[in-house]
Design a protein around this motif. Structure first.
Motif, PDB file in Angstrom:
ATOM      1  N   GLU A  46      57.131  72.138  37.460  1.00 20.73           N
ATOM      2  CA  GLU A  46      55.745  72.312  37.043  1.00 20.73           C
ATOM      3  C   GLU A  46      54.899  71.143  37.531  1.00 20.73           C
ATOM      4  N   GLN A  47      53.666  71.469  37.905  1.00 20.30           N
ATOM      5  CA  GLN A  47      52.737  70.439  38.340  1.00 20.30           C
ATOM      6  C   GLN A  47      51.319  70.872  37.974  1.00 20.30           C
ATOM      7  N   TYR A  48      50.513  69.911  37.596  1.00 20.66           N
ATOM      8  CA  TYR A  48      49.110  70.155  37.267  1.00 20.66           C
ATOM      9  C   TYR A  48      48.237  69.352  38.218  1.00 20.66           C
ATOM     10  N   LYS A  49      47.196  69.979  38.733  1.00 18.24           N
ATOM     11  CA  LYS A  49      46.158  69.265  39.479  1.00 18.24           C
ATOM     12  C   LYS A  49      44.943  69.276  38.563  1.00 18.24           C
ATOM     13  N   ILE A  50      44.461  68.091  38.221  1.00 18.81           N
ATOM     14  CA  ILE A  50      43.405  67.981  37.225  1.00 18.81           C
ATOM     15  C   ILE A  50      42.242  67.152  37.801  1.00 18.81           C
ATOM     16  N   ILE A  51      41.044  67.660  37.604  1.00 20.28           N
ATOM     17  CA  ILE A  51      39.837  66.938  37.996  1.00 20.28           C
ATOM     18  C   ILE A  51      39.275  66.291  36.738  1.00 20.28           C
ATOM     19  N   LEU A  52      39.118  64.973  36.793  1.00 22.27           N
ATOM     20  CA  LEU A  52      38.566  64.210  35.676  1.00 22.27           C
ATOM     21  C   LEU A  52      37.201  63.666  36.070  1.00 22.27           C
ATOM     22  N   GLU A  53      36.345  63.485  35.063  1.00 21.69           N
ATOM     23  CA  GLU A  53      35.037  62.871  35.293  1.00 21.69           C
ATOM     24  C   GLU A  53      34.791  61.805  34.236  1.00 21.69           C
ATOM     25  N   LYS A  54      34.124  60.760  34.690  1.00 23.44           N
ATOM     26  CA  LYS A  54      33.693  59.686  33.794  1.00 23.44           C
ATOM     27  C   LYS A  54      32.366  59.207  34.351  1.00 23.44           C
ATOM     28  N   GLY A  55      31.283  59.646  33.720  1.00 23.14           N
ATOM     29  CA  GLY A  55      29.961  59.345  34.250  1.00 23.14           C
ATOM     30  C   GLY A  55      29.781  60.035  35.594  1.00 23.14           C
ATOM     31  N   ALA A  56      29.421  59.285  36.612  1.00 21.05           N
ATOM     32  CA  ALA A  56      29.209  59.852  37.953  1.00 21.05           C
ATOM     33  C   ALA A  56      30.490  59.847  38.786  1.00 21.05           C
ATOM     34  N   LYS A  57      31.568  59.247  38.256  1.00 22.43           N
ATOM     35  CA  LYS A  57      32.824  59.180  39.004  1.00 22.43           C
ATOM     36  C   LYS A  57      33.664  60.424  38.760  1.00 22.43           C
ATOM     37  N   LYS A  58      34.392  60.818  39.800  1.00 22.96           N
ATOM     38  CA  LYS A  58      35.348  61.922  39.689  1.00 22.96           C
ATOM     39  C   LYS A  58      36.702  61.436  40.152  1.00 22.96           C
ATOM     40  N   MET A  59      37.734  62.014  39.583  1.00 29.28           N
ATOM     41  CA  MET A  59      39.087  61.646  39.947  1.00 29.28           C
ATOM     42  C   MET A  59      39.951  62.912  39.967  1.00 29.28           C
ATOM     43  N   LYS A  60      40.804  62.991  40.965  1.00 32.40           N
ATOM     44  CA  LYS A  60      41.776  64.088  41.033  1.00 32.40           C
ATOM     45  C   LYS A  60      43.143  63.472  40.758  1.00 32.40           C
ATOM     46  N   ILE A  61      43.851  64.043  39.782  1.00 35.56           N
ATOM     47  CA  ILE A  61      45.187  63.539  39.473  1.00 35.56           C
ATOM     48  C   ILE A  61      46.191  64.688  39.513  1.00 35.56           C
ATOM     49  N   TYR A  62      47.418  64.326  39.787  1.00 36.94           N
ATOM     50  CA  TYR A  62      48.528  65.273  39.765  1.00 36.94           C
ATOM     51  C   TYR A  62      49.515  64.772  38.721  1.00 36.94           C
TER      52      TYR A  62
END
Length: 181
Positions: free
Chosen positions: A147-163
């Motif tokens: 199993e794997q998750y690709k998740i888009i996170l946001e904090k203010g104007a920043k974005k992050m993609k994590i697995y």
């Protein structure tokens, strides 16, 4: 069994990355799929819709697996892939000619994340908010599902993609700064 797993990996990798060049599969109609496979589909994925049927010309040799590109589309195949849609998921299921499920690849978008995954994100990325997620599970007969998750996170104007794997372990992250004009 080892050869079968290798063959499924090859077919899955090639068909996913080279979908426009269908070298290793032949699109077929539902009436060309053996009844035993249709019966297995109904049992394995009740209430689902079957959208696409493909035959894969695999040949098994003593210590190897080969893809036979010269397979006559009117002949019987020994491996079939069916694209299944249902329960908010898209699944590619691979069956052998006897109706045994060899493997699946399941993809779901914007599903509620498991508590362990939510907790792992909150601990590793405090203040970040989940904006989007994609769940992917790959399973081959006789092996533990991956199993794997690709998740888009946001904090203010920043974005992050994590697995993240199915146990909540962060596999990779990439911060993207907001675009500047």
């Amino acid at each position: 069994m080892k050869n079968l797993i290798i063959a499924l990996f090859i077919v899955g990798s090639v068909t996913n990355t080279l979908a426009q060049d269908q070298f290793f599969e032949t699109k077929i109609t539902k009436d060309k799929v053996p009844p035993v496979i249709l019966k297995s589909l109904a049992e394995d994925f009740p209430g689902s819709v079957y959208q696409d049927f493909k035959a894969i010309p695999l040949k098994f040799f003593k210590n190897d697996v080969a893809i036979n590109n010269d397979q006559d589309p009117n002949l019987d195949y020994n491996t079939y892939q069916i694209y299944v849609v249902g329960n908010n998921k898209k699944i590619t299921a691979t069956y052998d000619e006897s109706g045994k499920l060899l493997g699946t690849e399941e993809i779901a978008h914007k599903e509620a994340l498991p508590v362990d995954i939510d907790k792992s994100i909150a601990e590793a990325y405090p203040g970040w908010i989940v904006k989007n997620d994609v769940y992917k599970m790959t399973h081959y007969r006789g092996r533990k599902p991956k199993e794997q998750y690709k998740i888009i996170l946001e904090k203010g104007a920043k974005k992050m993609k994590i697995y993240i794997d199915g146990n909540g372990k962060v596999l990779n992250d990439l911060i993207r700064s907001p675009k500047t004009s």
